[in-house]
Design an enzyme around this catalytic site. Structure first.
Site, PDB file in Angstrom:
ATOM      1  N   LYS A   1      -7.727  22.680   7.696  1.00  0.00           N
ATOM      2  CA  LYS A   1      -7.661  22.967   9.015  1.00  0.00           C
ATOM      3  C   LYS A   1      -7.925  25.160   8.109  1.00  0.00           C
ATOM      4  O   LYS A   1      -6.200  25.198   7.801  1.00  0.00           O
ATOM      5  CB  LYS A   1      -5.953  23.261   9.761  1.00  0.00           C
ATOM      6  CG  LYS A   1      -6.142  21.728  10.028  1.00  0.00           C
ATOM      7  CD  LYS A   1      -5.170  20.605   9.401  1.00  0.00           C
ATOM      8  CE  LYS A   1      -5.688  18.804  10.220  1.00  0.00           C
ATOM      9  NZ  LYS A   1      -4.869  18.554   9.423  1.00  0.00           N
TER      10      LYS A   1
ATOM     11  N   GLU B   1      -5.459  -2.643   4.914  1.00  0.00           N
ATOM     12  CA  GLU B   1      -4.870  -2.926   5.915  1.00  0.00           C
ATOM     13  C   GLU B   1      -5.347  -3.275   6.402  1.00  0.00           C
ATOM     14  O   GLU B   1      -5.495  -4.599   7.649  1.00  0.00           O
ATOM     15  CB  GLU B   1      -4.368  -1.675   7.011  1.00  0.00           C
ATOM     16  CG  GLU B   1      -2.965  -1.194   7.076  1.00  0.00           C
ATOM     17  CD  GLU B   1      -2.924  -0.093   5.616  1.00  0.00           C
ATOM     18  OE1 GLU B   1      -4.193  -0.016   5.209  1.00  0.00           O
ATOM     19  OE2 GLU B   1      -2.031   0.859   5.521  1.00  0.00           O
TER      20      GLU B   1
ATOM     21  N   THR C   1       0.984  -1.230  -0.243  1.00  0.00           N
ATOM     22  CA  THR C   1       0.243   0.441  -0.124  1.00  0.00           C
ATOM     23  C   THR C   1       1.127   1.012   0.015  1.00  0.00           C
ATOM     24  O   THR C   1       2.022   1.467   0.720  1.00  0.00           O
ATOM     25  CB  THR C   1      -0.569   0.123   1.331  1.00  0.00           C
ATOM     26  OG1 THR C   1      -1.618   1.043   1.020  1.00  0.00           O
ATOM     27  CG2 THR C   1      -0.353  -0.620   2.608  1.00  0.00           C
TER      28      THR C   1
ATOM     29  N   TRP D   1     -11.669  23.271  11.592  1.00  0.00           N
ATOM     30  CA  TRP D   1     -11.372  21.801  10.627  1.00  0.00           C
ATOM     31  C   TRP D   1     -12.861  21.899   9.796  1.00  0.00           C
ATOM     32  O   TRP D   1     -13.942  21.664  10.131  1.00  0.00           O
ATOM     33  CB  TRP D   1     -11.833  20.682  11.198  1.00  0.00           C
ATOM     34  CG  TRP D   1     -10.256  20.294  12.138  1.00  0.00           C
ATOM     35  CD1 TRP D   1      -9.330  21.404  12.703  1.00  0.00           C
ATOM     36  CD2 TRP D   1      -9.836  18.971  11.713  1.00  0.00           C
ATOM     37  NE1 TRP D   1      -7.983  20.913  12.980  1.00  0.00           N
ATOM     38  CE2 TRP D   1      -8.890  19.634  12.957  1.00  0.00           C
ATOM     39  CE3 TRP D   1     -10.565  17.796  12.324  1.00  0.00           C
ATOM     40  CZ2 TRP D   1      -7.713  18.482  13.902  1.00  0.00           C
ATOM     41  CZ3 TRP D   1      -9.551  16.497  12.517  1.00  0.00           C
ATOM     42  CH2 TRP D   1      -8.075  17.055  13.103  1.00  0.00           C
TER      43      TRP D   1
END
Lengths: 562, 562
Positions: free
Chosen positions: B448, B337, B190, B453
Site C-alpha cells: 500500500k 485448506e 498450515t 495498491w
C-alpha cells in the site's frame, strides 16, 4: 460400526451436496464459444446453452412444475433434450426419458407408473399421443416441441404452450436451489423378457459421480483417449437410452462441441459426422453397421472417428469392417440398471507393445476392465466368486456408486436385483488374469445342448468372420434329444450367398482350434433380409425364438448336417 | 427445504460410501505390471503395492491402532509414504502428514494438537525426535522407517518395530471395513503469518471426489493432457504438503508408473527423471529453478517433461527458462485448506489458434480456470461479487466438495475461514472474461503506497524478466511519507551484476506501457545469495519484512532513485 472420527463442520461451512447443476459450472468456463449443434437447424454457444436451461427451468416453474414432480420427454436427440436433462432435475423435479420405440401400451404403462405430471412431446409423436392420452392417469399438461418455426399446440389437449415460445417469455437466469443429493433426478423403464417394463432411477449424487468417472475413463486412459475436451461429440445412442450413456453430462462438463442428430437417418448421420468434424460417438453395433452400410458412407473418409460400442456384444467382423473405413471401435459394458458404465475396453501398455493391431482388437471388442470405483465379480449360482482365469464362467455382479437402488414400486424385483448386496446383471462372463471381462451371454440366451453350455455370443462372433455374412443372431431352440440346439439367423452381404457346407467349413476351423466344440455348429440356419431388434437396437432373441417355426418355413432356411 | 423425491433403497442394495480403499481398485486392473520406484533402491509392481498396503494395515492393527486413531508420518517422499496414505485411512484411522521442515516447537505443538497416537519415523529424524519426545502428550509408540536393510529401532523409546520387519510378519491380504464416508482420513498443519499452526482435515468422501476431478483436470483437458494413464509420475512436492497435491491418489487409481525421490537432491532428481522416463511432475517454482540450475541438469534433455507449478506464482521468466530446456510448465492454484485443487491453467482452443507460443505462456502461468465442480468468485471487503473483467480486484472465495470444513479445534478461525458460507482464501485476484483467474497477491502482501495498491507478484513477475536476475522477492516496508514502499531482494545469475540504473531502466519500460505506475519501482533493493523460503518452498515474506533492516546494512544493498 467402526468408530472413525467424524467432525461437525464449522456452522458457516458450505456442505456442497453433489447436484447436477454443478456439472454446468465448468464447460462454459473452458470453452464458452464452443457450439451445440442440432442437425442443420440450430447452432449456439455454451453461454446460450446455460441461458436456455435457465429459461426452460423458469418456464417449467411457471407451468406449475416443482420439486418432486415427474416431467416426461418424448423427443429425438436434440439440444432441447440436453436442456431438459439439466433444467428438469435442477429445479428438483425428475426427468422421465420415454423410450419412444416402446409399444403404445408400454408407454401408457410407464407414464402412469412413473406418475408423470407433464410431457414434453415432439409434434411427430402427437398422433401417437392422441391415441393414448385418455388412459394417462396423472398427466396434467403437455409442452409442445417442434422443428417447425411458430408451431402451435393442438387444441383439445391441455398444452401449456410451445417450447420456444415459452422459453422466449422467460428470463435467462435462475437461482437453482440446493437440496438432498440423494434426490431422484432421472427415471426410465427397461423391458425385460417377461412382465411389465421396470422403472430404474438415478439420483443427483449418482449422476455426478458417474459423470466424473466416465470423464476419467474416456479422457485419461492410454495414449489415445476416446474423448477429451477438444473432441467433437455426437451421440448415436438415443438420449432415452440410459441418458445417451451419460456422455452428454460429460461433454457439457468439459465444454466439448456437441452435435445432436435428431431422428437417426443414416445419410444425415454421415453428413453431420463429416461436416461438423465429429470425433467421438457411441452406439449399439446395429447402428454403426447401418451407418457404414448407407449410401453416403461409401465415399466418406471416417479417419479419426472413435466410436464406443455398447448395448450388445461387439464382434470382430464388425470391428474389422469399421476399421477398414477408418472408424476405431472400442467396446464398453453396462446396462440400464447401472447408469450404465461398468467396464470399458482397455489394452495394457504391454499388450500394445507385444500384439499386432489385429490381435489388439480382441481386447478392444471385449467388455473390458471395470472402470474406477467399480467392484465387479463373476459368481456361480450359489454366489461363490469365480477365479479370474479366463475360463470360469459365472454371472456378473457389481457394486458402484451409481447403480439403481431398486426398481420403482417393485419391492420383490428390487430385492432379486440386489440379492446378497450385489447388483445382479443377468450376464454370464469370464474374467482373465489381466482383469478383462468377456461377456459370454445373457443368462437366458445361453444354449444348453447335450449337457454343455454354448455361448450364443461366441458363436455369433465366429460366424461374423465368415466373408459372406454381414449380420448374425444365434438362439437356442427346443430339441427333444439334446434339450436345445443352436439356430442361426444370418444376413448376407449384397450379392453373396451362403450354404450349409460353407458355414460348416468355416466353423469347423474353430472346432479344430478348440475354440468351440462340434455341437456348437448350428444345425438350422435361416438367411433373412434383416434380424429383429429391440427398441434400443439389440438383437431381439425373444422374438427370434418366438418366430422360430416361421423362419423354418421361409425360403432362406436350410439345414447343416453336422 | 425443497421437497424432492428421495426414495428408500431396497433393503439389500449396497449403499457404496465413498472411501479411499476404492481408489485402489482400478490401477492394478489397468496396469498390474507397472512399477512403483523408490530412488535406486526399491522397485515393485501394483500387485505388490496392494499387498504391502494390506501388510501395513495388519501391522498397524497388531500394534493397537484402530478407527479414529491418529498416526503421524515423518518421512521423505517414498513408496512407504504412498502405502501409508492408503493403509492408515483404510483401517478408519487418520494419517497426520508432519511437515518435517517445521521448527521442533511447531512439530511438538502439531503432534499434541492432532492427538497423534503413533509416529512412523524415518531414522534420519531420530535425533530430532529424541529431543522432542518427552514433550509429546498423546504418542504411545513409534514405528521405525529406514533405508538401511536390517535397521533396528533404538532402545529407550517405545518402538513397535521396524517397518519392513513388521510388514514381513503380516498377511498380504486384509478385509477393509466400510464406514461413514465423512470420516476424517488425513490431517496436517498450515503455518500462517501469526499464531500457532492450524490443522486442516479431509474426509474419505472429499479425497475421492478431489481425486476424480483432479483426474479429469489432468487427463481430459485439451490435446496435451498433463497426465494420463501412460505417463510416468514423480512428485517433487513433498507428500506432507497437501498429500503431494493429491496426485499420488490419481496416479494409483489410473495405474501410472510412480517414482518417489526420497529427500530432494537436485542431481538425483535429474537422474531419476532421465532414467525412469518421468513425464509428469509438480512443484513450487523454487524447486524447478533449483533442478534446472543443478550441475546434472546442464547436459540433460528434458523434452516431454510436463511440470505443474503451484504454491507460489509462476513468473514468465521462469516459464521461458524452463521451456528453453524442454520443460513445459503449467500453473495451478490451490492451498492447504482446499485439498488443494481449485484452478488449473487452461488455454482455450481459440487462443491456441490465435496466439503465438510465447503469448500462450501468459495463460499457462496464470492460476487458470476453476476446475469442474469448483465455484469461485472474487469479492470486495463487503463480500460483493466483482465483475469478470480482468481488472476488478477482490479476494478469492470458493466452494467445492473437498474444502476443509474448519480448522481442527479452532472454532473462531474456522468461522473466519468460512464467513458467509464461502471459503476465504486470503488471495487477491482478478478474473477476466474468459474466466482466467490471475492472482495479484496475498491480501497481506499487497503493498500500500500513497493510496495505491501495488501487487508484489506483478512486480516480481516484471523484475524476473531482467536478464541478470534469476530470483526476486518484493515486500512492502514501512515508509513515513507513503505508508509503505516496495523493497526487493534479488539473486543474480552467476557472473552477472545489477545496479539501480539497470533495474530502473528495465522497469521504466513497463511504466511507459502502463502496466505499472512509476511508484511501483522499488526504491530499495538488496542483492543476496538466496531468498528466504518457507518450509514448503514459498517466498518467506514475513521473514524478509522482519529482516529488512539487516538487509539494508548488507553489501548488496543499494537505492534506486526514482
Amino acid at each position: 460400526m467402526t468408530q472413525t472420527r467424524v467432525l461437525e463442520p464449522t456452522p458457516s461451512a458450505y456442505p456442497y451436496p453433489l447436484l447436477i447443476k454443478q456439472l454446468l459450472l465448468s464447460g462454459r468456463r473452458y470453452e464458452a464459444g464452443r457450439e451445440i449443434v442440432y442437425r442443420d437447424q440450430v447452432r449456439y454457444d455454451y453461454k446460450t446453452l446455460n441461458e436456455r436451461i435457465c429459461r426452460l427451468a423458469n418456464a417449467l416453474k411457471a407451468s406449475g412444475i416443482g420439486p418432486g414432480d415427474v416431467v416426461a420427454v418424448m423427443e429425438w436427440d436434440s439440444h432441447r433434450y440436453l436442456e431438459a436433462m439439466f433444467a428438469i432435475p435442477m429445479i428438483g423435479a425428475i426427468i422421465h426419458t420415454i423410450n419412444v420405440r416402446l409399444s403404445p401400451d408400454q408407454i401408457i404403462y410407464t407414464v402412469n407408473h412413473a406418475e408423470d405430471k407433464m410431457i414434453l412431446v415432439n409434434d411427430e409423436f402427437l398422433p401417437l399421443l392422441e391415441g393414448m392420452q385418455s388412459q394417462f392417469e396423472t398427466v396434467e399438461s403437455y409442452m409442445l416441441i417442434s422443428d417447425s418455426e411458430g408451431a402451435s399446440p393442438p387444441t383439445g389437449l391441455p398444452f401449456v404452450g410451445e417450447y420456444e415460445a415459452l422459453l422466449a417469455q422467460q428470463a435467462p437466469h435462475c437461482d437453482f436451489p440446493d437440496f438432498d443429493e440423494n434426490s431422484v433426478a432421472t427415471t426410465f423403464y427397461t423391458t425385460g423378457t417377461t412382465g411389465n417394463p421396470k422403472g430404474v432411477y438415478f439420483t443427483h449424487r449418482q449422476l455426478v459421480l458417474h459423470t466424473l468417472v466416465e470423464t476419467a475413463t474416456l479422457g485419461a486412459l492410454g495414449r489415445s483417449p476416446l474423448m477429451n475436451s477438444d473432441d467433437v461429440y455426437m451421440p448415436v445412442t438415443p438420449m432415452f437410452h440410459v441418458h445417451a450413456w451419460g456422455v452428454p453430462y460429460v461433454a457439457t462438463m468439459l465444454g466439448v462441441k456437441q452435435v445432436y442428430p435428431g431422428r437417426y437417418e443414416p445419410d444425415l448421420l454421415v453428413d453431420l459426422q463429416q461436416r461438423e468434424g465429429v470425433t467421438y460417438s457411441h452406439c449399439v453395433p446395429a447402428i454403426i453397421q447401418m451407418i457404414l452400410g448407407c449410401s453416403r458412407a461409401q465415399q466418406a473418409n471416417f479417419d479419426g472417428w472413435k466410436v464406443l460400442i455398447g448395448g450388445s456384444a461387439l464382434n470382430k467382423g464388425l470391428a474389422l469392417a469399421a476399421l477398414n473405413k477408418g472408424v476405431q471401435l472400442s467396446a464398453a459394458y453396462g446396462m440400464s440398471e447401472t447408469c450404465p458404465l461398468l467396464c470399458g475396453a482397455y489394452v495394457t501398455e504391454t499388450l500394445r507393445e507385444e500384439l499386432t493391431d489385429d490381435q489388439q482388437i480382441d481386447y478392444r471388442i471385449a467388455a473390458g476392465i471395470p472402470v474406477p470405483l467399480v467392484q465387479l465379480e463373476v459368481v456361480d449360482a450359489e454366489g461363490n466368486v469365480q477365479p479370474h482365469d479366463g475360463e470360469s464362467v459365472g454371472e456378473i455382479v457389481a457394486r458402484a456408486p451409481w447403480l439403481t437402488q431398486g426398481y420403482f414400486k417393485e419391492p420383490e424385483k428390487s430385492e432379486e436385483l440386489w440379492a446378497n448386496g450385489w447388483l445382479h446383471t443377468g450376464d454370464v462372463a469370464t474374467i482373465d488374469e489381466l482383469g478383462t471381462v468377456r461377456i459370454r451371454d445373457r443368462i437366458k440366451d445361453v444354449i444348453k445342448t447335450g449337457g454343455e453350455w454354448i455361448s450364443s455370443l461366441d458363436l455369433e462372433g465366429l460366424m461374423s468372420l465368415h466373408p459372406a455374412i454381414s449380420e448374425v443372431a444365434v438362439v437356442g431352440v427346443p430339441d427333444p434329444q439334446w434339450d436345445e440346439r443352436p439356430f442361426a439367423l444370418v444376413v448376407v452381404h449384397p450379392g453373396e450367398e451362403v450354404d450349409a457346407a460353407s458355414i460348416k467349413d468355416h466353423l469347423k476351423r474353430y472346432v479344430e482350434e478348440g475354440r468351440i466344440n462340434k455341437w456348437a455348429i448350428p444345425t438350422q440356419v435361416a438367411v433373412v433380409e434383416s434380424i429383429p431388434k429391440t427398441s434400443v437396437g439389440k438383437l431381439n432373441k425373444k422374438q427370434i425364438r418366438a418366430d422360430y417355426a416361421e423362419y423354418l418355413k421361409g425360403d432362406g432356411a436350410f439345414l447343416s448336417s453336422v
